[in-house]
Scaffold this motif. Sequence first.
Motif, short mmCIF file in Angstrom:
data_model
loop_
_atom_site.label_atom_id
_atom_site.label_comp_id
_atom_site.label_asym_id
_atom_site.label_seq_id
_atom_site.Cartn_x
_atom_site.Cartn_y
_atom_site.Cartn_z
N GLY A 1 0.78 -1.23 0.00
CA GLY A 1 0.00 0.00 0.00
C GLY A 1 0.81 1.27 0.00
O GLY A 1 0.25 2.37 0.01
N GLY A 2 2.15 1.16 0.00
CA GLY A 2 3.00 2.34 0.09
C GLY A 2 3.42 2.88 -1.26
O GLY A 2 3.33 2.19 -2.29
N ASP A 3 3.88 4.11 -1.25
CA ASP A 3 4.34 4.80 -2.46
C ASP A 3 5.86 4.90 -2.42
O ASP A 3 6.42 5.59 -1.56
CB ASP A 3 3.72 6.20 -2.50
CG ASP A 3 4.06 6.96 -3.77
OD1 ASP A 3 4.96 6.53 -4.52
OD2 ASP A 3 3.41 8.01 -4.02
N PRO A 4 6.58 4.23 -3.31
CA PRO A 4 8.04 4.27 -3.28
C PRO A 4 8.62 5.66 -3.58
O PRO A 4 9.81 5.88 -3.36
CB PRO A 4 8.45 3.26 -4.35
CG PRO A 4 7.26 3.13 -5.25
CD PRO A 4 6.06 3.34 -4.38
N SER A 5 7.78 6.57 -4.07
CA SER A 5 8.25 7.94 -4.32
C SER A 5 7.98 8.86 -3.13
O SER A 5 8.23 10.06 -3.21
CB SER A 5 7.59 8.51 -5.58
OG SER A 5 6.21 8.78 -5.35
#
Length: 491
Positions: A180-184
């Motif tokens: 669910g995370g955003d790598p940016s």
Amino acid sequence: MTDFVEVDTAAGRVRGRWRPTTGTGRMPRSAAFLGIPFAEAPVGPLRFQAPVPKAPWEGVRDALEFAATAQRGDPGVTLIPEPSVPGESTLNVNVFTPDPDAAGLPVLVWIHGGGYFAGSPASAWYDGRNFNRDGVVTVSISYRLGFDGFGWIEDAPSNRGIRDWLLALEWVQQNIAAFGGDPSRVTIAGQSAGGGAVLTLLGMEKAQHLFHGVYAISGALADVSAERAEKFGRGLAAAGGVAPTVAGFSSLDEERVIALQKKATELGPSSLGSIVEEGLPLGPSVDGDLLVRPTRESLRAGVGADKPLVMGATDDEFTMAFSGVAKKLRWVPKAFLLNRLGMPKGAMRPYLAANQDALERGTAGIAGRLLTDRMFRTAVLNIAEDRGDAPTWLYRFSWPSGTFGFAEHCLDVPFFFDCLDGPAMVPLAGPNPPQALADQVHAAATSFIETGDPGWPVHEGDRGVVRVWDTPVSDVVDGYASVRALREPVS
């Protein structure tokens, strides 16, 4: 609803467990995936090498318990409860998410402290459930410690512990979207040696693509010179009766190396001054590869200037180092002791005048404040100055522990994680630490992770605004004025 939840990573499927969050927030539950390996076990021929990415597995891998830690044996009583877990596969991540099916959530990656030779991510205090409650995916990482992680060996890769950080952060880039995370939108954070770790990464050109913000709590930079690292490595080899090579050190088992390392780094009261001057003997070294120059030089050169940074320290990080000898120190002349701790020439009078609160606690109080200032609080101002116009926010954690009577090392960590209901809290904070203050510290951290702004004015110039975490909370212009005499001695 099942207690279990499964996620596909690049190496294979993992099974975690749902738990409730505490307090009030956007998310009522949190899924914990513990002990996911990001690298092969650093044993045998891999022991003194760069980490090797974990090979894929088949089926579903349980991620229900903390995995092996690089810290070995019973650490004894420590300020933060960081247990050791036996085993060989010590390079792991723990992932906490409010919703694996979400998309674009901000991410916090936590690097534990412990002087680069101790510590463990297997702490209840580092549980990300309440960051999850507020919509932040949280990851804690492990890395090799002490000589195995940072010691110089003639024919081995340098800074193996840093290489572990980098591979763990690469794992986050490749896998965090599945949780669910955003790598940016990755913020790296840590405390003590972990705070030094994230500052080291901030100044490292090769790490810039792996994170987007930095939160350094009581950061202790190492920046061991190449010459000092080599001298220490050769000395350890000689003490062990082996050549300073991979083959030589590989002939010594882990327990023997740890014993040699412990003997070589033993500290006594007389060595405090040298540690302040020279820093820790084991830790990130200026190897010309990962660290091409000392971190502060890199920051002055503009490395990491595009990354927002929150940075600060407690008011009396290491005053407790003198608590056990406070009565004896009453008979030691203050000037003698403070000079032994490196009081700059001409700074004594203005420094004492600016630190009356510590002076009122006697010789132990003012000695502890000086040690704190020389190791931590002057560094806060120095690094802010090094970054120039780069976005930097400073804080002080000043709330006095109900146990110690001052704001000691590690006290701010459970406020950051909003885990005042966690274990071993009374020895550090006393019986009734203020939840309202934890709400504010944690909310500011969450705001920074989400937006890049913690919610108080950015620090500008030499006397900028500093957030003071106390009851009540305040924003103070020139909030580190009490350390000024150490940076600007008056002759």
